[in-house]
Motif scaffolding. Sequence first.
Motif, mmCIF file in Angstrom:
data_model
loop_
_atom_site.group_PDB
_atom_site.id
_atom_site.type_symbol
_atom_site.label_atom_id
_atom_site.label_comp_id
_atom_site.label_asym_id
_atom_site.label_seq_id
_atom_site.Cartn_x
_atom_site.Cartn_y
_atom_site.Cartn_z
ATOM 1 N N GLN A 86 5.438 8.766 -4.543
ATOM 2 C CA GLN A 86 5.144 8.332 -3.179
ATOM 3 C C GLN A 86 5.791 6.987 -2.874
ATOM 4 O O GLN A 86 6.243 6.744 -1.754
ATOM 5 N N VAL A 87 5.847 6.109 -3.865
ATOM 6 C CA VAL A 87 6.537 4.829 -3.693
ATOM 7 C C VAL A 87 8.010 5.065 -3.401
ATOM 8 O O VAL A 87 8.606 4.427 -2.529
ATOM 9 N N LEU A 88 8.620 6.015 -4.107
ATOM 10 C CA LEU A 88 10.027 6.333 -3.869
ATOM 11 C C LEU A 88 10.231 6.925 -2.481
ATOM 12 O O LEU A 88 11.146 6.534 -1.746
ATOM 13 N N ILE A 89 9.379 7.872 -2.116
ATOM 14 C CA ILE A 89 9.510 8.563 -0.830
ATOM 15 C C ILE A 89 9.285 7.607 0.337
ATOM 16 O O ILE A 89 10.030 7.591 1.312
ATOM 17 N N THR A 114 0.842 -1.189 0.000
ATOM 18 C CA THR A 114 0.000 0.000 0.000
ATOM 19 C C THR A 114 0.881 1.244 0.000
ATOM 20 O O THR A 114 2.049 1.200 0.402
ATOM 21 N N VAL A 115 0.324 2.335 -0.470
ATOM 22 C CA VAL A 115 1.035 3.603 -0.460
ATOM 23 C C VAL A 115 0.020 4.696 -0.130
ATOM 24 O O VAL A 115 -1.151 4.598 -0.511
ATOM 25 N N GLU A 116 0.448 5.696 0.603
ATOM 26 C CA GLU A 116 -0.441 6.800 0.963
ATOM 27 C C GLU A 116 -0.205 7.971 0.014
ATOM 28 O O GLU A 116 0.935 8.360 -0.233
ATOM 29 N N ILE A 117 -1.280 8.511 -0.527
ATOM 30 C CA ILE A 117 -1.180 9.691 -1.374
ATOM 31 C C ILE A 117 -1.852 10.868 -0.671
ATOM 32 O O ILE A 117 -2.544 10.684 0.329
ATOM 33 N N GLY A 118 -1.642 12.063 -1.181
ATOM 34 C CA GLY A 118 -2.221 13.246 -0.557
ATOM 35 C C GLY A 118 -1.493 13.679 0.695
ATOM 36 O O GLY A 118 -2.057 14.377 1.536
ATOM 37 N N THR A 119 -0.232 13.276 0.822
ATOM 38 C CA THR A 119 0.526 13.565 2.046
ATOM 39 C C THR A 119 1.198 14.937 2.025
ATOM 40 O O THR A 119 1.732 15.377 3.039
ATOM 41 N N VAL A 154 -6.741 15.000 -0.645
ATOM 42 C CA VAL A 154 -7.035 14.320 0.621
ATOM 43 C C VAL A 154 -6.092 13.138 0.788
ATOM 44 O O VAL A 154 -5.672 12.516 -0.186
ATOM 45 N N LYS A 155 -5.783 12.828 2.024
ATOM 46 C CA LYS A 155 -4.937 11.678 2.303
ATOM 47 C C LYS A 155 -5.747 10.391 2.163
ATOM 48 O O LYS A 155 -6.858 10.294 2.674
ATOM 49 N N LEU A 164 8.047 14.988 -13.053
ATOM 50 C CA LEU A 164 7.225 14.840 -11.851
ATOM 51 C C LEU A 164 6.481 16.123 -11.481
ATOM 52 O O LEU A 164 5.489 16.065 -10.746
ATOM 53 N N TRP A 165 6.960 17.271 -11.974
ATOM 54 C CA TRP A 165 6.255 18.522 -11.681
ATOM 55 C C TRP A 165 4.864 18.546 -12.305
ATOM 56 O O TRP A 165 4.022 19.349 -11.925
ATOM 57 N N GLN A 166 4.606 17.661 -13.254
ATOM 58 C CA GLN A 166 3.283 17.588 -13.879
ATOM 59 C C GLN A 166 2.273 16.792 -13.053
ATOM 60 O O GLN A 166 1.085 16.800 -13.347
ATOM 61 N N VAL A 167 2.744 16.100 -12.046
ATOM 62 C CA VAL A 167 1.884 15.203 -11.271
ATOM 63 C C VAL A 167 0.796 15.989 -10.544
ATOM 64 O O VAL A 167 1.072 16.994 -9.881
ATOM 65 N N ASN A 168 -0.422 15.541 -10.677
ATOM 66 C CA ASN A 168 -1.528 16.111 -9.902
ATOM 67 C C ASN A 168 -1.619 15.367 -8.578
ATOM 68 O O ASN A 168 -1.770 14.144 -8.558
#
Length: 214
Positions: A145-148, A57-62, A101-102, A93-97
């Motif tokens: 987020q996977v990298l981070i 799992t990965v968390e987005i919106g962080t 929300v988390k 990556l600057w294009q990433v939306n």
Amino acid sequence: MSKDNTQRTLQVPEIQGPFNQLLKNLSGSKGERWFAELNRFLRKEETWTRTFKTYGTVEIGTHGSIAELMSAVSQVKFQTYFKDEQKYIRELLWQVNISSVKKVIELCQVSVKDLGFPFGANLKEINKRVVELGYDICSAEVFPQVLIQNVFPKELWFDHNLAMKPLKENNREHRECIFYAGRAEHSYFTVWTKINSGHHFCYNEQFFIVKPDK
């Protein structure tokens, strides 16, 4: 006297409700999936039951902004296949939306072969099949987020593509790309982009990271 086992004929009022709902589903946002499952039902095949291996799992919106996300990415060590690729990936990556929300995203692994392509397929065919099987492509935010978050063991990130809506290049003939992670060496990921012309061919043993359609 023997029983009459003949099934009764359904009347129009009985059929109308389910029929209208089916049409609504077919014309809705998940219509492609409904259409694929309807065809399987008509062939008397199993429907709505396919499962892929959950990979993590990965968390987005962080992060509150793309600038904050990129600041976090800048702290991650990864190597690239081509000499100038790391700078290019960071620019892409600057294009990433980013999500407002988390939320935690379940990620699943599936090979091109398991998608039903024993001899490989192009990206357009793969993305279409992912949806047909009840899964969905990921948002581009998943990759940084996977990298981070260092979600997966590095040694497992070999030949893994992120099933995602492609990002458009600004400086390379305006091609479209998806993210790809190769074999890890030492303490680094090897990551690069893959041209997403829609016709780019992927071999049957390559893996894609997808998410459940929830």
